[in-house]
Each structure stands twice: as C-alpha cells, then as structure tokens.
Design a protein around this motif. Structure first.
Motif, short mmCIF file in Angstrom:
data_model
loop_
_atom_site.label_atom_id
_atom_site.label_comp_id
_atom_site.label_asym_id
_atom_site.label_seq_id
_atom_site.Cartn_x
_atom_site.Cartn_y
_atom_site.Cartn_z
N THR A 151 7.01 -2.53 -13.89
CA THR A 151 6.01 -3.56 -13.60
C THR A 151 4.89 -2.91 -12.81
O THR A 151 5.06 -1.81 -12.25
CB THR A 151 6.63 -4.72 -12.79
OG1 THR A 151 5.68 -5.78 -12.67
CG2 THR A 151 7.03 -4.26 -11.40
N ASN A 152 3.74 -3.55 -12.78
CA ASN A 152 2.63 -3.01 -12.01
C ASN A 152 2.86 -3.24 -10.51
O ASN A 152 3.33 -4.30 -10.11
CB ASN A 152 1.31 -3.69 -12.41
CG ASN A 152 0.84 -3.27 -13.79
OD1 ASN A 152 1.16 -2.19 -14.26
ND2 ASN A 152 0.09 -4.13 -14.44
N PHE A 153 2.51 -2.23 -9.73
CA PHE A 153 2.47 -2.39 -8.28
C PHE A 153 1.03 -2.15 -7.83
O PHE A 153 0.34 -1.25 -8.34
CB PHE A 153 3.39 -1.39 -7.58
CG PHE A 153 4.84 -1.77 -7.61
CD1 PHE A 153 5.44 -2.37 -6.52
CD2 PHE A 153 5.60 -1.55 -8.75
CE1 PHE A 153 6.78 -2.75 -6.55
CE2 PHE A 153 6.94 -1.91 -8.79
CZ PHE A 153 7.53 -2.51 -7.69
N ARG A 154 0.59 -2.97 -6.89
CA ARG A 154 -0.76 -2.85 -6.36
C ARG A 154 -0.70 -2.50 -4.88
O ARG A 154 0.26 -2.84 -4.18
CB ARG A 154 -1.53 -4.17 -6.54
CG ARG A 154 -1.82 -4.50 -8.00
CD ARG A 154 -2.57 -5.81 -8.15
NE ARG A 154 -2.89 -6.11 -9.53
CZ ARG A 154 -4.00 -5.74 -10.15
NH1 ARG A 154 -4.94 -5.07 -9.48
NH2 ARG A 154 -4.21 -6.06 -11.42
N ALA A 155 -1.74 -1.82 -4.42
CA ALA A 155 -1.86 -1.47 -3.00
C ALA A 155 -2.85 -2.40 -2.34
O ALA A 155 -3.92 -2.70 -2.90
CB ALA A 155 -2.31 -0.02 -2.84
N ILE A 156 -2.50 -2.86 -1.16
CA ILE A 156 -3.42 -3.68 -0.38
C ILE A 156 -4.69 -2.88 -0.08
O ILE A 156 -4.63 -1.72 0.34
CB ILE A 156 -2.77 -4.13 0.94
CG1 ILE A 156 -1.73 -5.22 0.65
CG2 ILE A 156 -3.81 -4.64 1.93
CD1 ILE A 156 -1.03 -5.72 1.87
N THR A 157 -5.82 -3.49 -0.34
CA THR A 157 -7.10 -2.85 -0.05
C THR A 157 -7.79 -3.63 1.06
O THR A 157 -8.21 -4.78 0.85
CB THR A 157 -8.01 -2.81 -1.29
OG1 THR A 157 -7.31 -2.14 -2.34
CG2 THR A 157 -9.30 -2.06 -0.99
N ARG A 158 -7.85 -3.04 2.23
CA ARG A 158 -8.44 -3.75 3.37
C ARG A 158 -9.95 -3.88 3.18
O ARG A 158 -10.59 -3.01 2.58
CB ARG A 158 -8.13 -3.03 4.68
CG ARG A 158 -8.70 -1.63 4.77
CD ARG A 158 -8.25 -0.92 6.03
NE ARG A 158 -8.82 0.42 6.13
CZ ARG A 158 -8.36 1.48 5.52
NH1 ARG A 158 -7.31 1.38 4.73
NH2 ARG A 158 -8.95 2.66 5.67
N PRO A 159 -10.55 -4.95 3.67
CA PRO A 159 -12.00 -5.14 3.52
C PRO A 159 -12.78 -4.19 4.42
O PRO A 159 -12.25 -3.65 5.40
CB PRO A 159 -12.20 -6.60 3.93
CG PRO A 159 -11.06 -6.89 4.86
CD PRO A 159 -9.90 -6.08 4.35
N GLY A 160 -14.03 -3.99 4.07
CA GLY A 160 -14.90 -3.16 4.89
C GLY A 160 -15.42 -1.95 4.13
O GLY A 160 -14.90 -1.57 3.08
N PRO A 161 -16.47 -1.33 4.64
CA PRO A 161 -17.11 -0.22 3.94
C PRO A 161 -16.28 1.06 3.99
O PRO A 161 -15.54 1.30 4.93
CB PRO A 161 -18.43 -0.04 4.69
CG PRO A 161 -18.12 -0.52 6.08
CD PRO A 161 -17.16 -1.65 5.91
N GLU A 162 -16.44 1.85 2.95
CA GLU A 162 -15.86 3.20 2.89
C GLU A 162 -17.02 4.15 2.61
O GLU A 162 -17.71 4.03 1.61
CB GLU A 162 -14.81 3.29 1.79
CG GLU A 162 -14.03 4.59 1.79
CD GLU A 162 -13.07 4.72 2.96
OE1 GLU A 162 -12.91 5.85 3.45
OE2 GLU A 162 -12.50 3.69 3.38
#
Length: 330
Positions: free
Chosen positions: A151-162
């Motif tokens: 199954t697909n796993f996703r990573a949490i992407t925190r908000p804010g600039p990179e």
C-alpha cells in the motif's frame, strides 16, 4: 571549477557526484548533456563519480536497459568510479529509513486513490500534481505503523518555506506542504518512491554534489525535508542544469527515439560528434566540432557553465534539424 574538497560528513573523503539514469529506455540527447556535464564537472574537480541505476519502477526498468546505458556511456567516453549500483538490489536501506520515519510518527499508510484525493482536496496543483492535505491523514492508529505492505505510505510534510541554494540557479523558495502536501514515500508495489530512494542513496553513498536537470529543482526542496526528517547530518549541494527541447519547444524525452544514443549510433553517428554538439550547446564554441569527452572536461570551466545557464534562462536550447544534419555528416 572548484578543487577537490573534503566532505565534512565523511572523514577523509573527497566530494562525490553521481550519474543516476533511469533505465527505462535509450538515453536521449538531453540525458546525455546532463550526464556529460555532471561527469565533466566531477572529473575536472577531482571528485568521485558514481553510477547508480534508478531502476525501482519494475514495470518500466530492466536489467538490459542498465547494461545498454553503461555501454552507451562507455562509448561516449564517460566513465565512473567503483562498480555501478542498481537501486533494486539494495532494498534494506529503504526499509531502515521507513522505520526511522515511523519511529518519529512521520509516515502513514493511505489507500486513497488519486481521484479520491483530488475530489477531497480540490483542483490539482502545479504540473498536474494533486496535493494531499493534512485533513486526509488517517485516525486509525494502525495506519501509522510501517509494515512494508503493498500500500502507499505518505510522509507528513510540515508547512512553511524550504530554501534551496543552487550553485547555478541561485536561491529558490518552495513550500512542499502547499505544493504537494504529504508526499508518497513508499509505493503499493512494495518499494520506495523516488524522493525517499534518492535521499537514502545519496546519503549512504556519500554524494556531496547532485548535478541534474532543472526540471527536478522543486524535488530538491522535498528531498531537503526528508533529509531533515531522517536526521541525516549532511545534505548535498545542488546544481540544476537547463534541459534540452525539440524544435517545437517540448522537452526531449525517451519517446523521441531518433534522439537516442543507440539510434544515433546505429545511424553511423560517431561519439566525438555527439560530444562536439554538447560542446557547442555548452558555449565552448560558436560552431560544433568533434571532440572527446576528456577534451570536453578540459574545456569546461565555471564561467562557461554559468553563461550557458544564464543564456538558456531566456533562450531555451532546442535540438534543431541543423544539429541533426551535423551529427550525421561523415
């Protein structure tokens, strides 16, 4: 170009770059220019140059294509240090990375289809990508455990600039959270997604300098996030190169079979003609002339590289009928 420098993350080692083709078909001339420039920058500066086949897409990649790419690179005069690697042969490091993310509660399983995500999140974002918003993260505690299942796993992407500092393109600002949201890092095929695999491999192989096409510049921001989430102490320097287009303005792709190295080779084109065309495209001469890959590396300097990048920012490079005619001249 810069002299060889020690990598602070790897005691006693020199800077390292990598050639990382996807073995899904013949290399086209756009691929060749990026690989040749990466190789030439590395060789001229005395860095290690590695070859890594990014073959995790089992539906498209093949061992035969890996062999063909290596043959094409050698024919062009492009070499590499150490044995070439294939991502599909070394899956343990990716499992380790997923367990590291799991321990920080940063990955979750999601069976939502692209259509379901689009309908829940609204219109697709840039480049047709569908943003996965935080509100679609699962409540079921079992979804936050990585088991390597299909199954697909996703990573949490925190908000804010990179902020991405690029050696050639300068400073760029992205916000992966607003662009793609929680990105897929493990696929339902039971293999890591591109973004995770690249970060893990660059880290474990000691890659200090990533040199690749500018179409991957947004990926640098997403990969920096994963570097931080995995708590890797160092991350590579970025060098993003302009891409090559056909006469209609489309970027060259493997679908354009007549721009492939093997197709040109079969038509009688010599490797020094292809390298010579790359030399003209890279600003080394006003007209193409036959040269070897070694001569290309000797002629390349940082000023020429930066002029090329600046010029193609406003005048994208196109592979023309005249270019093809010159390649085919006896």
């Amino acid at each position: 170009m810069a002299d060889a420098q020690a990598n602070p993350g790897i005691p006693g080692s020199t800077r390292t770059t990598r050639l990382a083709p996807s073995p899904t078909g013949d290399l086209h001339l756009g691929n060749v220019r990026s690989l040749l420039l990466a190789w030439a920058i590395g060789r001229r500066a005395g860095w290690r140059v590695l070859l890594r086949h990014e073959d995790l897409d089992a539906s498209r990649a093949s061992g035969d294509a890996c062999d063909a790419i290596e043959d094409s690179l050698r024919w062009l005069g492009i070499d590499w240090d150490e044995d070439a690697t294939r991502q599909s042969e070394h899956l343990d490091p990716y499992h380790d990375a997923m367990r590291r993310l799991e321990s920080r509660r940063l990955v979750f399983s999601s069976s939502l289809s692209r259509r379901a995500v689009r309908e829940a999140a609204g219109a697709p974002h840039g480049g047709g990508e569908v943003r996965f918003p935080a509100e679609l993260r699962p409540d079921d505690e079992r979804a936050w455990r990585f088991d390597g299942s299909d199954t697909n796993f996703r990573a949490i992407t925190r908000p804010g600039p990179e902020i991405v500092e690029d050696e050639l393109l300068g400073t760029h600002r992205f916000d992966p959270s607003s662009e793609v949201g929680d990105q897929i890092v493990w696929t339902k095929a039971g293999r890591p997604a591109y973004q995770l695999a690249v970060v893990v491999d660059d880290h474990r192989q000691g890659v200090t300098d990533v040199i690749r096409g500018a179409d991957l510049l947004p990926s640098a921001a997403r990969q920096q996030r994963l570097h931080a989430d995995l708590r890797f102490e160092t991350r590579p320097r970025w060098w993003h190169l302009p891409i090559v287009h056909d006469e209609s303005g489309r970027r060259l792709a493997k679908r354009d079979g007549d721009t492939g190295v093997e197709a040109l080779r079969a038509a009688g084109v010599r490797p020094d003609r292809i390298i010579g065309l790359m030399g003209r495209w890279s600003g080394m001469s006003g007209t193409p002339r036959s040269i070897t890959a070694a001569a290309f590396a000797d002629l390349l300097d940082e000023d020429a590289l930066r002029r090329m990048v600046s010029r193609e920012a406003t005048e994208p490079l196109r592979f023309t009928k005249e270019d093809r005619r010159w390649l085919l001249e006896p």
